[in-house]
Design a protein around this motif. Structure first.
Motif, mmCIF file in Angstrom:
data_model
loop_
_atom_site.group_PDB
_atom_site.id
_atom_site.type_symbol
_atom_site.label_atom_id
_atom_site.label_comp_id
_atom_site.label_asym_id
_atom_site.label_seq_id
_atom_site.Cartn_x
_atom_site.Cartn_y
_atom_site.Cartn_z
ATOM 1 N N GLY A 19 0.813 -1.215 0.000
ATOM 2 C CA GLY A 19 0.000 0.000 0.000
ATOM 3 C C GLY A 19 0.845 1.264 0.000
ATOM 4 N N PRO A 20 0.204 2.430 0.024
ATOM 5 C CA PRO A 20 0.919 3.707 -0.051
ATOM 6 C C PRO A 20 1.817 4.005 1.152
ATOM 7 C CG PRO A 20 -1.430 4.067 0.293
ATOM 8 C CD PRO A 20 -1.250 2.616 0.013
ATOM 9 N N ASP A 226 1.064 13.294 -2.240
ATOM 10 C CA ASP A 226 1.228 13.238 -3.698
ATOM 11 C C ASP A 226 2.046 11.988 -4.003
ATOM 12 O OD1 ASP A 226 1.747 13.468 -6.373
ATOM 13 O OD2 ASP A 226 2.247 15.602 -6.315
ATOM 14 N N PRO A 227 1.385 10.890 -4.371
ATOM 15 C CA PRO A 227 2.097 9.612 -4.521
ATOM 16 C C PRO A 227 3.126 9.614 -5.657
ATOM 17 C CG PRO A 227 -0.171 9.419 -5.303
ATOM 18 C CD PRO A 227 -0.040 10.778 -4.683
ATOM 19 N N ARG A 228 3.081 10.660 -6.509
ATOM 20 C CA ARG A 228 4.023 10.708 -7.636
ATOM 21 C C ARG A 228 5.398 11.194 -7.207
ATOM 22 N NH1 ARG A 228 0.476 14.759 -11.013
ATOM 23 N NH2 ARG A 228 0.634 15.676 -8.924
ATOM 24 N N THR A 229 5.470 11.842 -6.028
ATOM 25 C CA THR A 229 6.744 12.453 -5.644
ATOM 26 C C THR A 229 7.533 11.570 -4.677
ATOM 27 O OG1 THR A 229 5.868 13.630 -3.714
ATOM 28 C CG2 THR A 229 5.685 14.750 -5.844
ATOM 29 N N LEU A 230 8.835 11.583 -4.839
ATOM 30 C CA LEU A 230 9.730 10.861 -3.938
ATOM 31 C C LEU A 230 9.640 11.447 -2.530
ATOM 32 C CD1 LEU A 230 11.882 8.645 -3.811
ATOM 33 C CD2 LEU A 230 13.606 10.386 -4.325
ATOM 34 N N HIS A 231 9.441 12.769 -2.455
ATOM 35 C CA HIS A 231 9.361 13.464 -1.161
ATOM 36 C C HIS A 231 8.241 12.877 -0.301
ATOM 37 C CE1 HIS A 231 9.804 16.762 1.690
ATOM 38 N NE2 HIS A 231 8.490 16.904 1.665
ATOM 39 N N SER A 232 7.041 12.742 -0.882
ATOM 40 C CA SER A 232 5.903 12.177 -0.138
ATOM 41 C C SER A 232 6.223 10.776 0.359
ATOM 42 C CB SER A 232 4.657 12.128 -1.034
ATOM 43 O OG SER A 232 3.918 13.321 -0.927
ATOM 44 N N GLU A 234 9.144 9.418 0.943
ATOM 45 C CA GLU A 234 10.165 9.453 1.997
ATOM 46 C C GLU A 234 9.561 9.876 3.333
ATOM 47 O OE1 GLU A 234 13.201 12.033 0.531
ATOM 48 O OE2 GLU A 234 14.183 10.470 -0.652
ATOM 49 N N VAL A 235 8.682 10.890 3.294
ATOM 50 C CA VAL A 235 8.059 11.376 4.529
ATOM 51 C C VAL A 235 7.166 10.290 5.141
ATOM 52 C CG1 VAL A 235 6.472 13.064 5.543
ATOM 53 C CG2 VAL A 235 8.173 13.814 3.887
ATOM 54 N N ILE A 236 6.369 9.630 4.308
ATOM 55 C CA ILE A 236 5.505 8.554 4.814
ATOM 56 C C ILE A 236 6.356 7.440 5.423
ATOM 57 C CG2 ILE A 236 3.891 6.731 4.126
ATOM 58 C CD1 ILE A 236 2.649 8.757 2.188
ATOM 59 N N SER A 237 7.474 7.145 4.784
ATOM 60 C CA SER A 237 8.384 6.125 5.314
ATOM 61 C C SER A 237 8.900 6.525 6.700
ATOM 62 C CB SER A 237 9.548 5.939 4.331
ATOM 63 O OG SER A 237 10.531 5.132 4.904
ATOM 64 N N ARG A 238 9.213 7.809 6.870
ATOM 65 C CA ARG A 238 9.677 8.317 8.178
ATOM 66 C C ARG A 238 8.554 8.261 9.225
ATOM 67 N NH1 ARG A 238 13.856 12.270 7.800
ATOM 68 N NH2 ARG A 238 13.379 12.856 9.959
ATOM 69 N N ILE A 239 7.330 8.571 8.801
ATOM 70 C CA ILE A 239 6.184 8.527 9.719
ATOM 71 C C ILE A 239 5.976 7.097 10.216
ATOM 72 C CG2 ILE A 239 3.676 8.840 9.914
ATOM 73 C CD1 ILE A 239 3.922 11.091 7.796
ATOM 74 N N VAL A 240 6.042 6.134 9.289
ATOM 75 C CA VAL A 240 5.870 4.724 9.658
ATOM 76 C C VAL A 240 7.002 4.271 10.580
ATOM 77 C CG1 VAL A 240 5.809 2.358 8.762
ATOM 78 C CG2 VAL A 240 4.517 4.155 7.607
ATOM 79 N N GLU A 241 8.207 4.773 10.294
ATOM 80 C CA GLU A 241 9.369 4.462 11.137
ATOM 81 C C GLU A 241 9.136 4.933 12.571
ATOM 82 O OE1 GLU A 241 13.713 6.146 10.819
ATOM 83 O OE2 GLU A 241 13.195 5.165 8.933
ATOM 84 N N ALA A 242 8.540 6.131 12.693
ATOM 85 C CA ALA A 242 8.334 6.737 14.018
ATOM 86 C C ALA A 242 7.138 6.135 14.751
ATOM 87 C CB ALA A 242 8.156 8.247 13.880
ATOM 88 N N PHE A 243 6.053 5.829 14.029
ATOM 89 C CA PHE A 243 4.798 5.440 14.688
ATOM 90 C C PHE A 243 4.379 3.989 14.443
ATOM 91 C CE2 PHE A 243 4.439 10.059 14.565
ATOM 92 C CZ PHE A 243 3.983 10.332 15.848
ATOM 93 N N ARG A 254 -3.659 14.448 -2.154
ATOM 94 C CA ARG A 254 -3.911 15.858 -2.465
ATOM 95 C C ARG A 254 -4.821 15.957 -3.687
ATOM 96 N NH1 ARG A 254 -0.997 20.374 -1.013
ATOM 97 N NH2 ARG A 254 0.750 19.138 -0.237
ATOM 98 N N THR A 255 -5.883 16.751 -3.589
ATOM 99 C CA THR A 255 -6.788 16.956 -4.724
ATOM 100 C C THR A 255 -7.507 18.286 -4.589
ATOM 101 O OG1 THR A 255 -8.848 16.210 -5.757
ATOM 102 C CG2 THR A 255 -8.500 15.527 -3.500
#
Length: 295
Positions: A19-20, A226-232, A234-243, A254-255
Motif C-alpha cells: 500500500g501507499p 502526492d504519490p508521484r513524488t519521492l518526497h511524499s 520518503e516522509v511517509i516512510s519516516r512517519i511509519v518508522e516513528a509510529f 492531495r486533490t
C-alpha cells in the motif's frame, strides 16, 4: 468477530500488495450495523501545526461515519470556526456556542447543538468568543475538564464525538485531550510537519499521565499525499518508522476537490460521492472501526 478482521491483499502471483505506506495492503470489512446508539467514543483531531487537513479530515470522517449509520457530533473547538463554516453555519450569527456551554453554567450542551444538512451529523459550533475561554479558564477549578463535563451530558445520544482542535497545544487542546478516548493526528506528507510531532506526543503523554489515563493514539493519518513524488514517499516512510502500526494504511491524497467541497460547505462524500477522496474517507472509517477506534 473473525469476519470483521482485515484481509491481506495479494497479487495473482501470490505476492503481498504494498500500500501507499510501504506496508502490505488490507481490505477492511464493512462495519456491522449498530443495534442502538451511545455512549459515544470521543476522538480529538489534533496537530499544533496548521494547514495539515485537520478540519477537512474531521468533516469527512464524520460524514463517512454517518453514512454507516453512526450518530455523530462534531465539536468545533477552534476560535477560527472553520468546522462550523464547513458544515454550513455562519459563526458570526451564533447566539449560543461551545464557549457559552463551557463558561456559563446555565447554558446546557443541548441548547447549543445544531442539526446540519448532513444526515446523522450534529454540530456543537464555535466562534471567535472561544479565544477568550483560554484566558478565563486559567482561574477555573478543574480547568482541564470543562469540555469533558459539557460533553458528558450528550454522550449517550451519539456513537462518535469528533473534536476539531485549534492548531496549538494550549489549554483548549488539553481540554479536548482530557475529554477524548482517542486521538487522530493528521500529518501532511512534508518534512516540516514531522518536526512538530515530538512535542505533540509529549503533550499527549502528559495528559495520559496526569489527567486522562484512558487516552490513546488511534492513529496517524497522512494527508495531502502526492504519490508521484519521492518526497511524499520518503516522509511517509519516516512517519511509519516513528509510529509503526499506529499509522493508518489509508492515506488522503492531495486533490482540488477538497477545497471545492469546502467552498460548497459540503463533505466530499456528498459533494463528489465517487471521487477518490470520498472513497479514501470511507476506507478510513472501515479501518478505524476495524481498529476499535469507533463503534
Amino acid at each position: 468477530m473473525s469476519n470483521q478482521q482485515p484481509t491481506e491483499l495479494f497479487t495473482v502471483h501470490g505476492e503481498p500488495i504494498i500500500g501507499p505506506t510501504g506496508r502490505p495492503k488490507h481490505e477492511f470489512p464493512e462495519p456491522p450495523p449498530l443495534e442502538g446508539h451511545g455512549p459515544a467514543r470521543t476522538i480529538a483531531m489534533v496537530n499544533q501545526k496548521g494547514g495539515v487537513g485537520k478540519t477537512t479530515s474531521a468533516i469527512n470522517l464524520g460524514a463517512a461515519l454517518a453514512e454507516q449509520g453512526r450518530r455523530v457530533l462534531m465539536v468545533d473547538f477552534d476560535p477560527q470556526a472553520a468546522l462550523s463554516a464547513g458544515l454550513g453555519t455562519n459563526p458570526h450569527e451564533l447566539e449560543v456556542s461551545v464557549y457559552n456551554v463551557m463558561m456559563e453554567r446555565e447554558v446546557t450542551t443541548q441548547e447549543a447543538i445544531l442539526s446540519t444538512h448532513v444526515e446523522g451529523v450534529d454540530l456543537l459550533p464555535a466562534n471567535i468568543d472561544l479565544s477568550a475561554a483560554e484566558v478565563q479558564l486559567v482561574n477555573e477549578v478543574a480547568r482541564e475538564q470543562v469540555l469533558d463535563r459539557a460533553l458528558r451530558a450528550v454522550r449517550d445520544d451519539y456513537d462518535v464525538i469528533i473534536i476539531d482542535c485549534q492548531p496549538s497545544l494550549g489549554l483548549l487542546t488539553v481540554n479536548a485531550l482530557t475529554a477524548a478516548h482517542g486521538v487522530i493526528i493528521p500529518l501532511v506528507a512534508e518534512f516540516f510537519a514531522l518536526r512538530a510531532v515530538a512535542l505533540l506526543v509529549d503533550t499527549i503523554e502528559k495528559v495520559q499521565d496526569r489527567l486522562n489515563p484512558d487516552l490513546e493514539i488511534d492513529g496517524v493519518l497522512a494527508t495531502m499525499v502526492d504519490p508521484r513524488t519521492l518526497h511524499s514517499k520518503e516522509v511517509i516512510s519516516r512517519i511509519v518508522e516513528a509510529f509503526g502500526d499506529k499509522v493508518f494504511e489509508t492515506v488522503i491524497k492531495r486533490t482540488v476537490k477538497f477545497p471545492d467541497a469546502t467552498v460548497a460547505a459540503e463533505p466530499i462524500t456528498s459533494y463528489a460521492q465517487k471521487h477518490e477522496g470520498a472513497k479514501a474517507y470511507r476506507t478510513l472509517v472501515r479501518e478505524l472501526v476495524s481498529r476499535g477506534g469507533a463503534p
